[in-house]
Design a protein around this motif. Structure first.
Motif, mmCIF file in Angstrom:
data_model
loop_
_atom_site.group_PDB
_atom_site.id
_atom_site.type_symbol
_atom_site.label_atom_id
_atom_site.label_comp_id
_atom_site.label_asym_id
_atom_site.label_seq_id
_atom_site.Cartn_x
_atom_site.Cartn_y
_atom_site.Cartn_z
ATOM 1 N N LEU A 83 75.766 15.137 31.233
ATOM 2 C CA LEU A 83 75.424 16.237 30.328
ATOM 3 C C LEU A 83 76.553 16.456 29.317
ATOM 4 N N TYR A 84 76.182 16.775 28.105
ATOM 5 C CA TYR A 84 77.157 17.108 27.061
ATOM 6 C C TYR A 84 77.741 18.489 27.340
ATOM 7 N N LYS A 85 76.850 19.434 27.661
ATOM 8 C CA LYS A 85 77.273 20.772 28.080
ATOM 9 C C LYS A 85 77.065 20.853 29.580
ATOM 10 N N LYS A 86 78.118 21.029 30.304
ATOM 11 C CA LYS A 86 78.052 21.058 31.775
ATOM 12 C C LYS A 86 77.631 22.444 32.261
ATOM 13 N N GLU A 87 76.386 22.795 31.998
ATOM 14 C CA GLU A 87 75.856 24.086 32.425
ATOM 15 C C GLU A 87 74.953 23.872 33.634
ATOM 16 N N PRO A 88 75.166 24.661 34.699
ATOM 17 C CA PRO A 88 74.317 24.518 35.891
ATOM 18 C C PRO A 88 72.846 24.799 35.580
ATOM 19 N N ASP A 89 71.997 24.209 36.395
ATOM 20 C CA ASP A 89 70.549 24.391 36.279
ATOM 21 C C ASP A 89 69.994 23.858 34.960
ATOM 22 N N THR A 90 70.511 22.692 34.568
ATOM 23 C CA THR A 90 70.052 22.017 33.361
ATOM 24 C C THR A 90 69.280 20.764 33.744
ATOM 25 N N ALA A 91 68.129 20.583 33.119
ATOM 26 C CA ALA A 91 67.338 19.362 33.299
ATOM 27 C C ALA A 91 67.683 18.379 32.184
ATOM 28 N N TYR A 114 54.221 19.169 28.727
ATOM 29 C CA TYR A 114 53.887 19.188 30.153
ATOM 30 C C TYR A 114 55.160 19.127 30.998
ATOM 31 N N LEU A 115 56.080 18.247 30.632
ATOM 32 C CA LEU A 115 57.328 18.107 31.380
ATOM 33 C C LEU A 115 58.130 19.406 31.324
ATOM 34 N N GLU A 116 58.150 20.045 30.175
ATOM 35 C CA GLU A 116 58.836 21.332 30.064
ATOM 36 C C GLU A 116 58.238 22.369 31.018
ATOM 37 N N GLN A 117 56.919 22.383 31.141
ATOM 38 C CA GLN A 117 56.274 23.316 32.069
ATOM 39 C C GLN A 117 56.714 23.048 33.506
ATOM 40 N N GLN A 118 56.790 21.770 33.876
ATOM 41 C CA GLN A 118 57.223 21.417 35.227
ATOM 42 C C GLN A 118 58.665 21.870 35.471
ATOM 43 N N ILE A 119 59.509 21.683 34.481
ATOM 44 C CA ILE A 119 60.923 22.051 34.588
ATOM 45 C C ILE A 119 61.069 23.568 34.697
ATOM 46 N N GLU A 120 60.323 24.284 33.872
ATOM 47 C CA GLU A 120 60.388 25.746 33.915
ATOM 48 C C GLU A 120 59.875 26.269 35.256
ATOM 49 N N GLN A 121 58.818 25.665 35.793
ATOM 50 C CA GLN A 121 58.298 26.063 37.106
ATOM 51 C C GLN A 121 59.324 25.789 38.211
ATOM 52 N N HIS A 122 60.183 24.804 37.995
ATOM 53 C CA HIS A 122 61.247 24.481 38.944
ATOM 54 C C HIS A 122 62.373 25.519 38.869
ATOM 55 N N GLY A 123 62.295 26.432 37.890
ATOM 56 C CA GLY A 123 63.279 27.503 37.773
ATOM 57 C C GLY A 123 64.462 27.185 36.878
ATOM 58 N N ARG A 168 72.949 14.652 21.003
ATOM 59 C CA ARG A 168 72.567 15.466 22.151
ATOM 60 C C ARG A 168 71.890 16.722 21.635
ATOM 61 N N MET A 169 70.765 17.037 22.276
ATOM 62 C CA MET A 169 69.961 18.192 21.873
ATOM 63 C C MET A 169 69.661 19.039 23.101
ATOM 64 N N GLU A 170 69.395 20.326 22.873
ATOM 65 C CA GLU A 170 69.063 21.207 23.969
ATOM 66 C C GLU A 170 67.938 22.145 23.578
ATOM 67 N N LYS A 171 67.295 22.647 24.612
ATOM 68 C CA LYS A 171 66.287 23.687 24.455
ATOM 69 C C LYS A 171 66.474 24.643 25.622
ATOM 70 N N ARG A 172 66.429 25.918 25.291
ATOM 71 C CA ARG A 172 66.571 26.957 26.311
ATOM 72 C C ARG A 172 65.245 27.702 26.449
ATOM 73 N N PHE A 173 64.946 28.085 27.671
ATOM 74 C CA PHE A 173 63.743 28.879 27.925
ATOM 75 C C PHE A 173 64.132 30.342 27.916
ATOM 76 N N ASP A 174 63.242 31.165 27.378
ATOM 77 C CA ASP A 174 63.484 32.602 27.405
ATOM 78 C C ASP A 174 63.511 33.100 28.833
ATOM 79 N N SER A 175 64.407 34.012 29.080
ATOM 80 C CA SER A 175 64.522 34.570 30.443
ATOM 81 C C SER A 175 63.450 35.577 30.719
#
Length: 175
Positions: A83-91, A114-123, A168-175
């Motif tokens: 990971l470029y940014k070593k943040e926990p709970d990153t897919a 679809y993959l994003e939905q699976q990742i978000e469901q994983h928390g 390197r790119m990132e996307k964050r989910f709203d809390s």
């Protein structure tokens, strides 16, 4: 066109054959794995049932179908060391549209959603990916899906007579 996805639980020989075909497709090799030389690009890789079974232990993998034909795969892993940014709970995600007839038809767009939905469901709350600098089509897709550039690793992969950066790119989910 009917697109659907299934989680890969246990690979069979037909799946292994498809993965090996995609892994060694000269059109895909420069796009799917980093290479430091033309020799690496031209080299072949062999995936076995044992290799893929082992990978499934920490890479949830989904098969991509179009009209009941296997056209690709996507997967993710959680908190890998690259990971470029070593943040926990990153897919960290990967996607391959392996069959030519599956490319340029919006399948990748639907697959990543679809993959994003699976990742978000994983928390998980964050996704990171790498896309090679010369792969502008993929960059546009990721930007359209809400991914933002967070950095570049220079001289990361060889293609077309030169070294290119890994964006390197990132996307964050709203809390």
């Amino acid at each position: 066109m009917n697109i659907h996805f299934t989680e890969l639980k246990a690979p069979d020989p037909s799946i292994i054959n498809a993965f090996n075909r995609w892994e060694n497709d000269p059109m895909l090799v420069p796009l799917t794995r980093p290479n430091k030389s033309n020799k690496e690009i031209e080299g072949n890789t062999l995936i076995t049932i044992d290799d893929l079974t082992d990978r499934l232990k920490n890479h949830p993998t989904y098969l991509i179908y179009s009209d009941d034909k296997l056209v690709g795969e996507m997967n993710y892993m959680v908190d890998p060391p690259h990971l470029y940014k070593k943040e926990p709970d990153t897919a960290w995600i990967g996607i391959t549209i392996g069959e030519e007839e599956g490319r340029g038809k919006g399948i990748g767009y639907h697959a990543i959603q679809y993959l994003e939905q699976q990742i978000e469901q994983h928390g998980l709350k964050r996704i990171e990916l790498g896309v090679f600098e010369f792969n502008t089509q993929a960059q546009k897709l990721y930007q359209k899906l809400g991914y933002n550039e967070i950095g570049r690793i220079p001289d990361f992969t060889y293609w077309n007579q030169r070294l290119w950066s890994d964006i390197r790119m990132e996307k964050r989910f709203d809390s």
